[in-house]
Every structure is written in structure tokens, then in C-alpha cells.
Design an enzyme around this catalytic site. Sequence first.
Site, PDB file in Angstrom:
ATOM      1  N   GLU A 213       0.642  -0.601  -7.526  1.00 51.12           N
ATOM      2  CA  GLU A 213      -0.478  -1.240  -7.563  1.00 51.12           C
ATOM      3  C   GLU A 213      -1.613  -0.326  -8.016  1.00 51.12           C
ATOM      4  O   GLU A 213      -1.701   0.624  -8.032  1.00 51.12           O
ATOM      5  CB  GLU A 213      -0.797  -1.732  -6.294  1.00 51.12           C
ATOM      6  CG  GLU A 213       0.009  -2.922  -5.732  1.00 51.12           C
ATOM      7  CD  GLU A 213      -0.320  -3.265  -4.468  1.00 51.12           C
ATOM      8  OE1 GLU A 213       0.195  -4.415  -3.660  1.00 51.12           O
ATOM      9  OE2 GLU A 213      -1.044  -2.647  -3.555  1.00 51.12           O
ATOM     10  N   LYS A 215      -4.676   1.723  -7.746  1.00 56.02           N
ATOM     11  CA  LYS A 215      -5.410   2.401  -6.598  1.00 56.02           C
ATOM     12  C   LYS A 215      -6.962   2.320  -7.073  1.00 56.02           C
ATOM     13  O   LYS A 215      -7.304   3.397  -7.944  1.00 56.02           O
ATOM     14  CB  LYS A 215      -4.881   3.840  -6.391  1.00 56.02           C
ATOM     15  CG  LYS A 215      -5.319   4.338  -4.842  1.00 56.02           C
ATOM     16  CD  LYS A 215      -4.760   5.556  -4.777  1.00 56.02           C
ATOM     17  CE  LYS A 215      -5.199   6.038  -3.263  1.00 56.02           C
ATOM     18  NZ  LYS A 215      -6.600   6.070  -2.963  1.00 56.02           N
ATOM     19  N   ARG A 220     -12.039   0.594   1.101  1.00 52.10           N
ATOM     20  CA  ARG A 220     -11.000  -0.123   1.569  1.00 52.10           C
ATOM     21  C   ARG A 220     -11.719  -0.673   2.531  1.00 52.10           C
ATOM     22  O   ARG A 220     -12.267  -0.240   3.663  1.00 52.10           O
ATOM     23  CB  ARG A 220      -9.608   0.739   2.192  1.00 52.10           C
ATOM     24  CG  ARG A 220      -8.742  -0.275   2.710  1.00 52.10           C
ATOM     25  CD  ARG A 220      -7.593   0.584   2.886  1.00 52.10           C
ATOM     26  NE  ARG A 220      -6.424   0.111   3.433  1.00 52.10           N
ATOM     27  CZ  ARG A 220      -5.288   0.474   3.840  1.00 52.10           C
ATOM     28  NH1 ARG A 220      -5.118   1.831   3.695  1.00 52.10           N
ATOM     29  NH2 ARG A 220      -4.302  -0.252   4.404  1.00 52.10           N
ATOM     30  N   GLU A 264     -10.024  -4.041  -1.280  1.00 55.58           N
ATOM     31  CA  GLU A 264     -10.959  -2.900  -1.699  1.00 55.58           C
ATOM     32  C   GLU A 264     -12.250  -3.524  -2.470  1.00 55.58           C
ATOM     33  O   GLU A 264     -12.081  -4.559  -3.181  1.00 55.58           O
ATOM     34  CB  GLU A 264      -9.980  -2.164  -2.941  1.00 55.58           C
ATOM     35  CG  GLU A 264     -10.635  -0.911  -3.225  1.00 55.58           C
ATOM     36  CD  GLU A 264     -10.087   0.104  -2.435  1.00 55.58           C
ATOM     37  OE1 GLU A 264     -10.526   1.612  -2.531  1.00 55.58           O
ATOM     38  OE2 GLU A 264      -9.396  -0.087  -1.543  1.00 55.58           O
ATOM     39  N   LYS A 381       1.275   7.213  -2.691  1.00 58.70           N
ATOM     40  CA  LYS A 381       0.136   7.220  -3.564  1.00 58.70           C
ATOM     41  C   LYS A 381       0.666   8.173  -4.808  1.00 58.70           C
ATOM     42  O   LYS A 381       1.165   9.322  -4.655  1.00 58.70           O
ATOM     43  CB  LYS A 381      -1.065   7.636  -2.948  1.00 58.70           C
ATOM     44  CG  LYS A 381      -1.230   8.767  -2.209  1.00 58.70           C
ATOM     45  CD  LYS A 381      -2.307   8.977  -1.407  1.00 58.70           C
ATOM     46  CE  LYS A 381      -2.330  10.175  -0.619  1.00 58.70           C
ATOM     47  NZ  LYS A 381      -3.646  10.524   0.133  1.00 58.70           N
TER      48      LYS A 381
END
Length: 534
Positions: A213, A215, A220, A264, A381
Amino acid sequence: MLLVDVANASADVAAMSARLAKVARIAELLRTAGRQGDARLVRVVVSWLSGELTQRQIGVGWRSVRSVPDPAAQPSLTVEDVDARFGEIGSTSGKGSQARRAALLAELFAAATAVEQVFLRRLLTGELRQGALGGVMADAVGKAAGVPSAVVRRAAMLGGDLPAVAAAAVTDGESALAQFTLQVGRPVGPMLAQTATGVADALDRFGGTALFEAKLDGARVQIHRRGDAVSVFTRSLDDVTARLPEVVDATLALPVTELIADAEAIALRPDGRPHRFQITASRFGRRGGTPDAGTQRLSVFFFDLLHADGVDLLDLPTGERIATLDATVPREQRVDRLLTSDPEAAQAFLDATLAAGHEGVMAKSPTAPYEAGRRGAGWLKVKPVHTLDLVVLAVEWGSGRRTGKLSNIHLGARDPATGGFVMLGKTFKGMTDEMLAWQTERFLELADGAAPAATADHGAAPAATADHGAADGFTVTVRPEQVVEIAFDGIQTSSRYPGGMALRFARVLCYRDDKTAAEADTIDTVRALHERAN
């Protein structure tokens, strides 16, 4: 319970290296608090030993406690009295509030013994680093209450509030934890990610297939909806609903009546590229609860779903949660993603995401549940690592396990125009015990003048001034000779430092004894990186 009991426990825990010893010492204190039958007392003690106030912020920083009265000879303060005083300080406002707050703080410190003053100073300045992180605290709560740690963790995960869980467990036992279930309107701790070295590493750790996905470099948020009532919470579980009406509107447009979602919020330019992070962050400032706390409209992109129309999704695998998300949220309001087992396709997705101005990618196991409040192995991440060779300008004496060691280093880039250095931030991240021992000796050798000695009550130094020095008894200014290689996640605009920039998430990689200060990176290089990113 006396404050000195908590202060002594904090000092004991800070001096311990063994996890089990920390757990046992905290559990002992919690049992003592629990015997008084006061749930609020347990909650306060757990909050404090976790480095937080129950009031969150009360307007007190380092400068407020830099100079305090002489300590009291005998302990007299109770935990309840101090907690009430914190509340009084935090609620002080209006004309003359600064003087009133200072007076209340002075009264508090005058009544505190030496060990209590050390504890209070560190607690109020966010420097209570004693190794009592969430995992240790959850184990201590379980030990004190006679409840399995897994049950405590689950309750804290769903309740989003370990102090509240501790209060219930210690005073009323395991049965009291049944109240901590996933509830719309009550935020839960967000799932966090571990780090992968690259997309190939992520694929390997997930058995060959991963969901990648984008980032986004936004903020957030956790969104709750029940009917027409929407609540928006930050990563730290603060309620920011009133500041983000566009997020509320976007949520109300979804075809559900109940929802808990991860998303987000981000400020985008007209061309779709992200504004610099500070533009997004301005909407989350503490200047009241209205949209004019920041003027840039935010876009919201959803990436996970924890609950939908009466069904809890936490324990379902990522793939099933995402399928429900896709059926609920329009494509244009979802984070870009790619499910693949092809390293080249994953790398191309990462490259495209970076080219669009975003941070990197998240790699997720398609079969992992949502581990709320934990840095789960199911999320990784992947971000490019930036490095700079900078010069150490000053060092602060450490606390906790770093007591007696020079720890927090002030970092500067070389300024070719002046021959001096421009400070860009501080860090103690990435330092091993061996590195701490080495740099203590090294920087005392480089001390510019008489270096202040470490004392029993040393803490973090106040914010650096334009000349990066601080004659405060905690900071050792050094000759700018030692080069250090620093990794960081980005460069942000900052009024705190004279160059107008600061490193984000800086951490030490290694000291570069092979380089002189004249070979360090320049402020021009840093400025170019900043401008390119923004």
C-alpha cells in the site's frame, strides 16, 4: 499513597536492566496501590510510570522546571494531591495564568524531596525513560492482578487505555476486563508496523506474497461512525473531530451505519501531489476546535476496516478486511495498493509511489489479523533511507539506562559561507551501550571548556538556541570535530533551529572517524534535499 513511593519505584526500574525485575518492581507498587481500593490511584500510577499525565498536557515544559526551589527534607506529598495539582495547573487560563501556573508549580516542587523533584521534572518534561514501555507495564499489571498478560493486552488493545485497564484489573480482577470490548466511539490503539529493508525482504518475510500500500505522508486517523455521529481520533487517540469537518462529511457519505476505520488525512496540491507535512499538521494544532486552526482542506484515504455494521473485523485476515473495505469505500477514497508475489512489480509500485511524492509503501501479510496497539509482524514499512554526515556540536547527559553517559547529541551541518555549523536537531536513537561508553569518553575530550558533570537529577536539556549551546548543567558543548553518519526519514520546516529545518526521526548509524568536519555535508545539501521533497 505517597509520591515518594512512586518516585522510588521509578528510580529502581530505571536502574534495572532485566525485564522480569522491572515487571516485579512495578507489580509490587501496583499491588500496594490496589490495596487502597482506589481505581483512580492505580490509573494515575500506571500513567505516570508510563511517562504520561492523566491530563495529557498541562502547559509545563522544560523551561518551567529549569529552576526549582530547594527540596523538602521529608516526603509529604500524596499521589492524589499531585494529580490534583497537575489538573489545577492545566486548567489555569486567562490573564495572569502564566504567573499563577508558575506559582503552583513552585509550591509543588518546594514540597517535594530531592528524589521526588527528579521524578516530577522528568515526568513533566517527557524524559521519564526507565524502560517501562507498554509491554513491560502490561506484564506488571497482569502480575499485580493475577491476570494472564495476554488478557491484559487484549483489554488494553480494545479499550485503547492501559491505565484504565490496569485500574479495573488491579482493583476488581479479571472479570472486570470484560467491559473492554471493541466499541464504536471509543478509540483503540492503532496497529503499528515493523521495518523491512526493501520489497524483496517484505515478500520473503510474508512467504512470497504481500499486499503493498502507498504510505502517504499525512496524518493517520481512526474514524468511528454510528448513524449520523462521527468521531475522528489521532494516532495518539486524541479527539480531533471538530477540526476535520471534511473527514466527517466523507465518512457520512459512505453506505454504512456503523464503522471503525483506519485512514490517512493529507493535504494535497491541485496536481494531486502532497503538500509538505507541516501543512497537514497545521489542521491538528491545539489552537481550538475549529477548522481555522489550519486553512488547507484535507483529503481522506481509507486503508483498513476494524468494524462495519455490527461486525467486528479485527481478528479476520487482512484480505477479508480489505474486501469489506472495498465494498464500503469508493475507489478514489482508498489508498493505492497492489497484491503481488513479483519483486519487480513490487519495486515498480514503490518507485511510482515515491515519484508521486509519498513516503514509501506498507507491506502487509494477506493472512494477518489486525493487532491493535501492537507493532505487529504482519505489517512492514518500506521507505528509502536517507543519510547525512553531520558534526556533533554538543551532547546531553543521559537518563534511565543512559545515566552517567553522554547521550543526546546535537547535530549540525557545515555552513561554507560562514565556516560554522547550523544545528538540525538532536538524537540518541540507534546508540548501543558500547557506543554510549565510547562517545562519553570522546566528547569529554572534545568538551569546549569545563564540562558539567553528570548529577543524580540530570535530565534533558532545554531547546537549543541559535548558537546551539546551553550552559545549563546538563549539556556539554564540544569542539565541532566529530563526524557522525545519521539516517533520517525526511527534513521538515522548523522554526526551532536557525536554519529553519529539522531532521525527522534521526538516528545514529556510526561515527565516521575517517572524515574530518570539513568533509561533513553542508547546509546547502540539506536545503536542497528539503526543497526537492517539498
